[in-house]
Design a protein around this motif. Structure first.
Motif, PDB file in Angstrom:
ATOM      1  N   MET A   1     -14.746   5.956   0.486  1.00 18.27           N
ATOM      2  CA  MET A   1     -14.251   6.463   1.775  1.00 18.27           C
ATOM      3  C   MET A   1     -15.385   6.983   2.648  1.00 18.27           C
ATOM      4  O   MET A   1     -15.142   7.526   3.726  1.00 18.27           O
ATOM      5  CB  MET A   1     -13.222   7.575   1.532  1.00 18.27           C
ATOM      6  CG  MET A   1     -11.942   7.052   0.886  1.00 18.27           C
ATOM      7  SD  MET A   1     -10.948   8.356   0.167  1.00 18.27           S
ATOM      8  CE  MET A   1     -10.322   9.119   1.657  1.00 18.27           C
TER       9      MET A   1
ATOM     10  N   CYS B   1      -9.049   2.213  -4.257  1.00 13.07           N
ATOM     11  CA  CYS B   1      -8.790   2.018  -2.816  1.00 13.07           C
ATOM     12  C   CYS B   1      -7.685   2.913  -2.276  1.00 13.07           C
ATOM     13  O   CYS B   1      -7.287   2.765  -1.117  1.00 13.07           O
ATOM     14  CB  CYS B   1      -8.440   0.562  -2.541  1.00 13.07           C
ATOM     15  SG  CYS B   1      -9.715  -0.566  -3.099  1.00 13.07           S
ATOM     16  N   LEU B   2      -7.206   3.837  -3.115  1.00 10.06           N
ATOM     17  CA  LEU B   2      -6.028   4.622  -2.742  1.00 10.06           C
ATOM     18  C   LEU B   2      -6.189   5.338  -1.405  1.00 10.06           C
ATOM     19  O   LEU B   2      -5.283   5.338  -0.577  1.00 10.06           O
ATOM     20  CB  LEU B   2      -5.730   5.641  -3.852  1.00 10.06           C
ATOM     21  CG  LEU B   2      -4.307   6.171  -3.874  1.00 10.06           C
ATOM     22  CD1 LEU B   2      -3.330   5.053  -4.143  1.00 10.06           C
ATOM     23  CD2 LEU B   2      -4.162   7.259  -4.915  1.00 10.06           C
ATOM     24  N   GLY B   3      -7.357   5.924  -1.191  1.00 11.89           N
ATOM     25  CA  GLY B   3      -7.540   6.735   0.013  1.00 11.89           C
ATOM     26  C   GLY B   3      -7.807   5.925   1.274  1.00 11.89           C
ATOM     27  O   GLY B   3      -7.856   6.484   2.362  1.00 11.89           O
ATOM     28  N   LEU B   4      -8.016   4.619   1.127  1.00 11.09           N
ATOM     29  CA  LEU B   4      -8.282   3.782   2.301  1.00 11.09           C
ATOM     30  C   LEU B   4      -6.964   3.323   2.907  1.00 11.09           C
ATOM     31  O   LEU B   4      -6.002   3.086   2.193  1.00 11.09           O
ATOM     32  CB  LEU B   4      -9.106   2.557   1.896  1.00 11.09           C
ATOM     33  CG  LEU B   4     -10.487   2.844   1.314  1.00 11.09           C
ATOM     34  CD1 LEU B   4     -11.077   1.577   0.731  1.00 11.09           C
ATOM     35  CD2 LEU B   4     -11.399   3.418   2.376  1.00 11.09           C
ATOM     36  N   PRO B   5      -6.937   3.166   4.215  1.00 11.86           N
ATOM     37  CA  PRO B   5      -5.682   2.734   4.843  1.00 11.86           C
ATOM     38  C   PRO B   5      -5.241   1.338   4.404  1.00 11.86           C
ATOM     39  O   PRO B   5      -4.062   1.090   4.236  1.00 11.86           O
ATOM     40  CB  PRO B   5      -5.998   2.773   6.336  1.00 11.86           C
ATOM     41  CG  PRO B   5      -7.465   2.927   6.457  1.00 11.86           C
ATOM     42  CD  PRO B   5      -7.979   3.482   5.188  1.00 11.86           C
TER      43      PRO B   5
ATOM     44  N   TRP C   1       1.011   4.259  -2.673  1.00 11.95           N
ATOM     45  CA  TRP C   1       0.896   5.672  -2.305  1.00 11.95           C
ATOM     46  C   TRP C   1       2.049   6.475  -2.901  1.00 11.95           C
ATOM     47  O   TRP C   1       1.857   7.569  -3.419  1.00 11.95           O
ATOM     48  CB  TRP C   1       0.903   5.820  -0.785  1.00 11.95           C
ATOM     49  CG  TRP C   1      -0.398   5.493  -0.148  1.00 11.95           C
ATOM     50  CD1 TRP C   1      -1.591   5.228  -0.794  1.00 11.95           C
ATOM     51  CD2 TRP C   1      -0.680   5.398   1.248  1.00 11.95           C
ATOM     52  NE1 TRP C   1      -2.569   4.979   0.136  1.00 11.95           N
ATOM     53  CE2 TRP C   1      -2.054   5.075   1.380  1.00 11.95           C
ATOM     54  CE3 TRP C   1       0.084   5.552   2.398  1.00 11.95           C
ATOM     55  CZ2 TRP C   1      -2.655   4.914   2.624  1.00 11.95           C
ATOM     56  CZ3 TRP C   1      -0.518   5.389   3.631  1.00 11.95           C
ATOM     57  CH2 TRP C   1      -1.876   5.081   3.747  1.00 11.95           C
TER      58      TRP C   1
ATOM     59  N   ALA D   1      -5.409  15.366  -1.881  1.00 10.51           N
ATOM     60  CA  ALA D   1      -6.850  15.566  -1.731  1.00 10.51           C
ATOM     61  C   ALA D   1      -7.558  14.269  -1.343  1.00 10.51           C
ATOM     62  O   ALA D   1      -8.638  14.294  -0.767  1.00 10.51           O
ATOM     63  CB  ALA D   1      -7.441  16.133  -3.029  1.00 10.51           C
ATOM     64  N   LEU D   2      -6.956  13.134  -1.673  1.00  8.06           N
ATOM     65  CA  LEU D   2      -7.545  11.856  -1.272  1.00  8.06           C
ATOM     66  C   LEU D   2      -7.085  11.450   0.126  1.00  8.06           C
ATOM     67  O   LEU D   2      -7.417  10.368   0.602  1.00  8.06           O
ATOM     68  CB  LEU D   2      -7.161  10.760  -2.267  1.00  8.06           C
ATOM     69  CG  LEU D   2      -7.957  10.766  -3.571  1.00  8.06           C
ATOM     70  CD1 LEU D   2      -7.319   9.857  -4.592  1.00  8.06           C
ATOM     71  CD2 LEU D   2      -9.399  10.332  -3.314  1.00  8.06           C
ATOM     72  N   GLY D   3      -6.297  12.299   0.750  1.00  9.45           N
ATOM     73  CA  GLY D   3      -5.930  12.057   2.137  1.00  9.45           C
ATOM     74  C   GLY D   3      -4.673  11.239   2.335  1.00  9.45           C
ATOM     75  O   GLY D   3      -4.412  10.776   3.442  1.00  9.45           O
ATOM     76  N   LEU D   4      -3.882  11.031   1.290  1.00 14.14           N
ATOM     77  CA  LEU D   4      -2.650  10.284   1.503  1.00 14.14           C
ATOM     78  C   LEU D   4      -1.715  11.094   2.404  1.00 14.14           C
ATOM     79  O   LEU D   4      -1.565  12.296   2.214  1.00 14.14           O
ATOM     80  CB  LEU D   4      -1.941   9.979   0.177  1.00 14.14           C
ATOM     81  CG  LEU D   4      -2.721   9.249  -0.904  1.00 14.14           C
ATOM     82  CD1 LEU D   4      -1.779   8.488  -1.818  1.00 14.14           C
ATOM     83  CD2 LEU D   4      -3.752   8.298  -0.348  1.00 14.14           C
TER      84      LEU D   4
ATOM     85  N   ALA E   1      -9.393  15.213   3.778  1.00 17.45           N
ATOM     86  CA  ALA E   1     -10.230  14.111   3.285  1.00 17.45           C
ATOM     87  C   ALA E   1     -10.709  13.234   4.437  1.00 17.45           C
ATOM     88  O   ALA E   1     -11.856  12.782   4.465  1.00 17.45           O
ATOM     89  CB  ALA E   1      -9.453  13.277   2.266  1.00 17.45           C
TER      90      ALA E   1
ATOM     91  N   LYS F   1       0.838  -1.198   0.000  1.00 17.30           N
ATOM     92  CA  LYS F   1       0.000   0.000   0.000  1.00 17.30           C
ATOM     93  C   LYS F   1       0.882   1.260   0.000  1.00 17.30           C
ATOM     94  O   LYS F   1       0.626   2.192  -0.753  1.00 17.30           O
ATOM     95  CB  LYS F   1      -0.872  -0.001   1.261  1.00 17.30           C
ATOM     96  CG  LYS F   1      -1.911   1.089   1.290  1.00 17.30           C
ATOM     97  CD  LYS F   1      -3.140   0.660   0.554  1.00 17.30           C
ATOM     98  CE  LYS F   1      -4.026   1.838   0.211  1.00 17.30           C
ATOM     99  NZ  LYS F   1      -5.326   1.420  -0.331  1.00 17.30           N
TER     100      LYS F   1
ATOM    101  N   ARG G   1     -13.919   6.458  -6.044  1.00 13.02           N
ATOM    102  CA  ARG G   1     -12.791   6.442  -5.096  1.00 13.02           C
ATOM    103  C   ARG G   1     -13.041   7.382  -3.918  1.00 13.02           C
ATOM    104  O   ARG G   1     -12.402   7.257  -2.880  1.00 13.02           O
ATOM    105  CB  ARG G   1     -11.473   6.767  -5.807  1.00 13.02           C
ATOM    106  CG  ARG G   1     -11.287   8.213  -6.170  1.00 13.02           C
ATOM    107  CD  ARG G   1      -9.957   8.477  -6.865  1.00 13.02           C
ATOM    108  NE  ARG G   1      -9.923   9.827  -7.400  1.00 13.02           N
ATOM    109  CZ  ARG G   1      -8.988  10.302  -8.213  1.00 13.02           C
ATOM    110  NH1 ARG G   1      -8.008   9.523  -8.619  1.00 13.02           N
ATOM    111  NH2 ARG G   1      -9.030  11.538  -8.653  1.00 13.02           N
ATOM    112  N   CYS G   2     -13.972   8.350  -4.113  1.00 11.26           N
ATOM    113  CA  CYS G   2     -14.375   9.178  -2.974  1.00 11.26           C
ATOM    114  C   CYS G   2     -15.459   8.473  -2.167  1.00 11.26           C
ATOM    115  O   CYS G   2     -15.408   8.431  -0.940  1.00 11.26           O
ATOM    116  CB  CYS G   2     -14.909  10.520  -3.454  1.00 11.26           C
ATOM    117  SG  CYS G   2     -13.618  11.586  -4.076  1.00 11.26           S
TER     118      CYS G   2
END
Ligand SMILES: Nc1ncnc2c1ncn2[C@@H]1O[C@H](COP(=O)(O)OP(=O)(O)OP(=O)(O)O)[C@@H](O)[C@H]1O
Ligand SMILES: [Mg+2]
Lengths: 286, 233
Positions: free
Chosen positions: B147, B98-102, A165, A178-181, B74, A161, B143-144
């Motif tokens: 989340m 899934c980029l924004g998910l941990p 990122w 903006a996606l919170g990374l 976000a 992951k 993708r938003c």
């Protein structure tokens, strides 16, 4: 004579794999943080010096493979926080800062380690007959470590992951944020990882080169050329270009001076920039 | 839930936002309209921390967004669908999604997304750059949504999309709103904006020059004509 050419070509190839490892570190730092890290070669040099230090204190060279990359990670993270982050929105300043860093690293090594080049004994000490010459097994081992490290790097980038990122930030920093990374942490780890790769390269190379404070000056141009010839931001291209360049320089060195080999590398780079400014391996970005 | 108060923003020396006031309540769908270059995208970028404001305040669920690092926004429940979609072209669809998910999402959450956007399921291993414009837009929204945001900011989601897919996008945005997600929609497609939103802001040269309900705009076509230069039938 032909045997010598083959040997030097093999040496070049092995050297190229080490350069590839270092250049990949340079390339991700450039790709994510927008920083042209002119101190990258000096981190490589510090890696060789630390390898020498580990042997002289513990008598065990292999420990350096564990300790030095770890120190590289920590040193890289510290530098990112203390030097890079405070000037993150000023690319011009960051070049000056990296140049200053380069001088600090070199002069610190000169002041502590000394200015005289030192050599590390072949840690394996076994040779195999190759084309009538005795060839150090350590060189083959060095190639294997470099390949393993490069493969591990790509696996990390593509299968984890955090690696995903990193690729996302490299491609579009704003949208990633903006996606919170966690961009803060990603920049920190990237700089640490890149530095660690340079210093691991230093450990691998230490027994097959002389250890001295100016070593980075020789390696840095080769890394930059690899990044440019491979296509900016094209990581597999960078690795391939590093191997190719060092291989060619290796062969040329068997006929003439190393300086001539470097001149020819520069000519190759200029031709590539003219003919294919996007790099010889451009097509697919990763 | 979201409040912009006297918001200013600059690009270098040019003063783009010149005191924007705007609010969105829980569950509302609000449109932000205006001609080209008046500062709609800049407004959304400022909310997401991508263009830091030079004055004023942005409050979301009692948190001052202008005082925290951009990457933390976000996580508070804001989803941003940028103009031009900005899919990560070299990442595959799954990684984009899934980029924004941990970590990796649970199956139920994925299934819910695929229920709404079945094309994405078929293309999971394809690189984002190989999708059509409409598919990319769905991915940018999905993708938003994955989340589970409280507020979705959409910047011209139907721009350059095949007419056939525009209706799909409209339905999915409406579905998200029905589920309780608030919407701030920037649109050139006036008709879609009116269909989806109950309240409308119109922006002119960096300030809000008109504020009203969608019904008002429907009843008074001259307003749209005056501010936007569009005719609605
Ligand atoms: N990065 C930038 N640097 C300098 N000026 C910019 C930048 N981005 C936008 N602008 C200018 O700021 C103004 C507002 O731009 P913005 O993108 O917010 O408008 P918009 O309302 O979204 O327009 P559109 O409907 O065309 O998307 C425009 O005049 C534009 O030229
Ligand atoms: Mg816009």
């Amino acid at each position: 004579m032909p045997e010598l050419v083959v040997i030097l070509a093999i040496n070049g190839l092995i050297w190229g794999l080490i350069i590839a490892l270092i250049a990949l570190g340079l390339s991700i730092i450039f790709g994510l943080l927008d920083i042209v890290n002119v101190a990258h070669g000096d981190f490589f040099m510090v890696g060789t010096v630390l390898a020498w230090t580990v042997i002289s204190y513990t008598g065990n060279f292999w420990l350096a493979f564990l300790i030095v990359p770890l120190i590289g990670m920590l040193l890289g993270c510290a530098v990112e926080r203390l030097v890079i982050k405070p000037i993150e929105n000023s690319p011009a300043l960051s070049i000056v800062a990296c140049f200053g860093l380069s001088l600090i690293l070199q002069e610190t090594v000169r002041a502590t380690f000394g200015a005289t080049p030192k050599r590390i004994l072949d840690p394996i000490g076994i040779t195999i007959p190759l084309l009538g010459l005795n060839y150090q097994i350590y060189r083959l081992f060095a190639a294997a470590v470099a390949i393993a490290a490069i493969v591990a790097f790509f696996l990390f980038l593509h299968k984890t992951k955090f690696g995903t990122w990193m690729r996302a930030v490299r491609q579009d920093r704003e949208t990633a944020i903006a996606l919170g990374l966690p961009s803060d942490r990603i920049f920190l780890v990237t700089f640490g990882l890149g530095t660690s790769m340079a210093m691991l390269g230093g450990v691998v190379a230490a027994p097959i080169t002389s250890v001295e404070f100016r070593l980075g000056l020789d390696v840095l141009p080769l890394c930059f050329m690899a990044v440019i010839i491979g296509g900016m931001g094209n990581l597999p291209g960078t690795a391939a270009a590093a191997v190719l360049l060092a291989f060619i320089e290796g062969i040329i060195t068997s006929f003439t001076e190393p300086t001539t080999a470097r001149i020819i590398s520069l000519v190759i780079m200029s031709v590539v920039l003219l003919v294919r400014p996007e790099g010889i391996f451009a097509r697919r970005r990763t | 839930m979201l409040r912009l108060e006297n918001l200013h923003a600059h690009y270098g020396k040019s003063h783009i936002l010149q005191g924007v006031n705007l609010r969105i309540e829980d569950g509302e769908a609000v449109a932000l309209l205006g001609r080209n270059g008046v500062g709609k995208t800049t407004t959304l970028r400022t909310i997401m921390g991508l263009t830091p404001p030079s004055g004023g305040a942005i409050t979301f669920a009692n948190v001052r967004l202008d005082q925290i690092p951009a990457y933390k926004i976000a996580g508070l429940g804001l989803g941003y669908v940028p103009q031009g979609r900005r899919i990560f072209s070299s990442l595959n669809v799954f990684d984009n999604l899934c980029l924004g998910l941990p970590g990796t999402p649970d199956a139920a959450r994925l299934d819910e997304i695929f229920e709404h956007f079945p094309v994405l399921k078929e293309r999971l291993n394809q690189e984002g750059g190989t999708l059509s414009g409409g598919e990319q837009q769905m991915l940018a929204i999905a993708r938003c949504l994955i989340m589970q945001p409280k507020l979705l900011l959409l910047d011209e989601p139907t721009e350059g999309i095949m007419p056939k897919l525009v209706a799909t996008l409209r339905n999915e945005i409406r579905a998200a709103n029905k589920k309780g997600i608030s919407i701030l929609l920037v649109e050139q497609n006036f008709r879609i904006a009116l269909a989806l939103c109950t309240r409308v802001y119109i922006m002119e040269k960096g300030v809000i020059s008109y504020e009203g309900t969608a019904n008002e705009l429907r009843k008074n076509p001259d307003i749209a004509h005056r501010y936007l230069g569009v005719a609605i039938s």
